[in-house]
Design a protein around this motif. Structure first.
Motif, PDB file in Angstrom:
ATOM      1  N   GLY A  15      18.179  55.025  14.984  1.00 22.44           N
ATOM      2  CA  GLY A  15      18.475  56.338  15.575  1.00 22.44           C
ATOM      3  C   GLY A  15      19.627  56.281  16.552  1.00 22.44           C
ATOM      4  N   ALA A  16      19.915  55.090  17.088  1.00 23.77           N
ATOM      5  CA  ALA A  16      21.021  54.975  18.049  1.00 23.77           C
ATOM      6  C   ALA A  16      22.340  55.001  17.310  1.00 23.77           C
ATOM      7  CB  ALA A  16      20.879  53.680  18.831  1.00 23.77           C
ATOM      8  N   ALA A  17      23.318  55.746  17.800  1.00 21.43           N
ATOM      9  CA  ALA A  17      24.617  55.842  17.132  1.00 21.43           C
ATOM     10  C   ALA A  17      25.375  54.545  17.337  1.00 21.43           C
ATOM     11  CB  ALA A  17      25.405  57.016  17.697  1.00 21.43           C
ATOM     12  N   VAL A  26      27.197  47.948  10.815  1.00 19.44           N
ATOM     13  CA  VAL A  26      27.490  48.503   9.495  1.00 19.44           C
ATOM     14  C   VAL A  26      26.559  47.888   8.459  1.00 19.44           C
ATOM     15  CG1 VAL A  26      29.212  48.397   7.640  1.00 19.44           C
ATOM     16  CG2 VAL A  26      29.872  49.177   9.895  1.00 19.44           C
ATOM     17  N   ASN A  27      26.394  46.551   8.564  1.00 22.71           N
ATOM     18  CA  ASN A  27      25.510  45.878   7.603  1.00 22.71           C
ATOM     19  C   ASN A  27      24.081  46.365   7.713  1.00 22.71           C
ATOM     20  OD1 ASN A  27      27.058  44.253   5.995  1.00 22.71           O
ATOM     21  ND2 ASN A  27      27.153  42.591   7.512  1.00 22.71           N
ATOM     22  N   SER A  28      23.620  46.575   8.957  1.00 20.22           N
ATOM     23  CA  SER A  28      22.214  46.975   9.091  1.00 20.22           C
ATOM     24  C   SER A  28      22.014  48.413   8.639  1.00 20.22           C
ATOM     25  CB  SER A  28      21.695  46.716  10.506  1.00 20.22           C
ATOM     26  OG  SER A  28      22.040  47.789  11.342  1.00 20.22           O
ATOM     27  N   ILE A  29      23.037  49.270   8.845  1.00 20.16           N
ATOM     28  CA  ILE A  29      22.936  50.648   8.331  1.00 20.16           C
ATOM     29  C   ILE A  29      22.873  50.614   6.814  1.00 20.16           C
ATOM     30  CG2 ILE A  29      24.146  52.846   8.018  1.00 20.16           C
ATOM     31  CD1 ILE A  29      25.375  52.468  10.756  1.00 20.16           C
TER      32      ILE A  29
ATOM     33  N   SER B   5      20.505  59.837   6.947  1.00 20.77           N
ATOM     34  CA  SER B   5      21.265  60.887   7.615  1.00 20.77           C
ATOM     35  C   SER B   5      22.742  60.757   7.308  1.00 20.77           C
ATOM     36  CB  SER B   5      21.028  60.817   9.126  1.00 20.77           C
ATOM     37  OG  SER B   5      21.765  59.741   9.664  1.00 20.77           O
ATOM     38  N   LYS B   6      23.396  61.914   7.276  1.00 16.47           N
ATOM     39  CA  LYS B   6      24.837  61.932   7.018  1.00 16.47           C
ATOM     40  C   LYS B   6      25.586  61.152   8.090  1.00 16.47           C
ATOM     41  CE  LYS B   6      25.254  66.378   4.679  1.00 16.47           C
ATOM     42  NZ  LYS B   6      25.643  67.773   4.864  1.00 16.47           N
ATOM     43  N   ASN B   7      25.066  61.201   9.314  1.00 19.07           N
ATOM     44  CA  ASN B   7      25.710  60.509  10.426  1.00 19.07           C
ATOM     45  C   ASN B   7      25.796  59.009  10.143  1.00 19.07           C
ATOM     46  OD1 ASN B   7      26.837  60.578  13.101  1.00 19.07           O
ATOM     47  ND2 ASN B   7      25.008  59.510  13.768  1.00 19.07           N
ATOM     48  N   ASP B   8      24.667  58.442   9.612  1.00 21.90           N
ATOM     49  CA  ASP B   8      24.657  57.024   9.285  1.00 21.90           C
ATOM     50  C   ASP B   8      25.737  56.704   8.258  1.00 21.90           C
ATOM     51  OD1 ASP B   8      21.030  56.782   9.336  1.00 21.90           O
ATOM     52  OD2 ASP B   8      22.523  56.629  10.927  1.00 21.90           O
ATOM     53  N   ILE B   9      25.791  57.517   7.200  1.00 24.59           N
ATOM     54  CA  ILE B   9      26.731  57.234   6.119  1.00 24.59           C
ATOM     55  C   ILE B   9      28.166  57.337   6.611  1.00 24.59           C
ATOM     56  CG2 ILE B   9      27.483  57.947   3.824  1.00 24.59           C
ATOM     57  CD1 ILE B   9      24.594  58.936   3.363  1.00 24.59           C
ATOM     58  N   SER B  10      28.430  58.315   7.480  1.00 32.42           N
ATOM     59  CA  SER B  10      29.808  58.487   7.942  1.00 32.42           C
ATOM     60  C   SER B  10      30.233  57.356   8.887  1.00 32.42           C
ATOM     61  CB  SER B  10      29.982  59.842   8.625  1.00 32.42           C
ATOM     62  OG  SER B  10      29.152  59.889   9.774  1.00 32.42           O
ATOM     63  N   GLN B  11      29.246  56.608   9.416  1.00 32.31           N
ATOM     64  CA  GLN B  11      29.592  55.484  10.281  1.00 32.31           C
ATOM     65  C   GLN B  11      30.082  54.278   9.478  1.00 32.31           C
ATOM     66  OE1 GLN B  11      29.551  55.582  13.487  1.00 32.31           O
ATOM     67  NE2 GLN B  11      28.156  57.225  14.077  1.00 32.31           N
ATOM     68  N   LEU B  12      29.853  54.305   8.173  1.00 29.05           N
ATOM     69  CA  LEU B  12      30.218  53.146   7.366  1.00 29.05           C
ATOM     70  C   LEU B  12      31.696  53.163   7.027  1.00 29.05           C
ATOM     71  CD1 LEU B  12      27.266  53.143   4.812  1.00 29.05           C
ATOM     72  CD2 LEU B  12      27.572  51.571   6.707  1.00 29.05           C
ATOM     73  N   SER B  16      32.066  49.748   2.447  1.00 30.23           N
ATOM     74  CA  SER B  16      30.604  49.851   2.434  1.00 30.23           C
ATOM     75  C   SER B  16      30.140  51.103   1.718  1.00 30.23           C
ATOM     76  CB  SER B  16      30.051  49.857   3.861  1.00 30.23           C
ATOM     77  OG  SER B  16      30.257  48.610   4.477  1.00 30.23           O
ATOM     78  N   GLN B  17      30.891  52.201   1.909  1.00 31.09           N
ATOM     79  CA  GLN B  17      30.507  53.442   1.224  1.00 31.09           C
ATOM     80  C   GLN B  17      30.614  53.284  -0.287  1.00 31.09           C
ATOM     81  OE1 GLN B  17      32.196  57.101   2.596  1.00 31.09           O
ATOM     82  NE2 GLN B  17      31.788  56.678   4.752  1.00 31.09           N
ATOM     83  N   VAL B  18      31.675  52.622  -0.726  1.00 28.90           N
ATOM     84  CA  VAL B  18      31.849  52.371  -2.161  1.00 28.90           C
ATOM     85  C   VAL B  18      30.706  51.498  -2.681  1.00 28.90           C
ATOM     86  CG1 VAL B  18      33.285  51.142  -3.835  1.00 28.90           C
ATOM     87  CG2 VAL B  18      34.346  52.688  -2.208  1.00 28.90           C
TER      88      VAL B  18
END
Lengths: 105, 89
Positions: A15-17, A26-29, B5-12, B16-18
């Protein structure tokens, strides 16, 4: 939770940004998202299997619905469920083998 | 119940998205196969297992199940060919 029986996990997003560009985040997301996807697929599969077994085995085992499940009913349901899962495996092997050989042609 | 969540995906980052997109495509293809297997098992269980006498599949039933899948796929190919021929006329 019940769905952990079917290959899923309880892992939730922190949940943390995260700071963008931080590679361990990035890897964990990425891993989290992949795990969630796999979990949903496993759950769908289990739900479908339960539905099919219930329908098929009710039809074959409970011919005269009584006021409760008799021992005979329970035994039949037990045997039927095992049988269905074996059938699923047999068909899965055959189908996948056929798909693979067709895709090579 | 999805927590994606979209927020998570946009952080990549893009790589990574590919990678994630490819993962989703691959899992989607697998899920379609599983769905077919469910359909075949339902159909062939009804055809090949008339009554429940034991808790395992007999050799005869096993043969019936594999034949059932094979013949269904043959049927499918047959019908595709027939329909495509009639569409060419």
């Amino acid at each position: 939770m019940a769905f952990s029986l079917f290959g899923g996990s309880d892992k939730k997003d922190s949940g943390a940004a995260p700071t963008s560009g931080d590679s361990s985040n990035v890897n964990s997301i990425k891993e989290n998202l992949q795990a969630q996807i796999l979990q949903e697929i496993a759950l769908t599969n289990a739900t479908e299997l339960i539905s099919k077994i219930s329908n098929n085995c009710y039809e074959k085992c409970i011919l005269n619905p009584g006021s409760s499940l008799s021992t005979a009913d329970a035994t039949c349901l037990d045997q039927c469920s095992e049988k269905y899962i074996q059938a699923w495996n047999t068909i899965s092997r055959r189908y996948l083998a056929r798909v693979q050989s067709e895709s090579k042609n | 119940m999805s927590q994606i969540s979209k927020n998570d995906i946009s952080q990549l980052d893009e790589a990574s998205q590919v990678e994630l997109l490819k993962f989703v495509e691959s899992e989607n293809a697998k899920a379609k196969l599983q769905s077919s297997i469910h359909m075949f098992t339902d159909m062939c269980f009804k055809k090949c297992v008339p009554t429940i006498t034991m808790g395992s599949v007999s050799p005869a039933e096993s043969t019936c199940l594999t034949n059932c899948v094979d013949r269904f796929l043959d049927t499918n190919i047959f019908v595709v060919n027939k329909i495509s021929k009639s569409m060419q006329k």
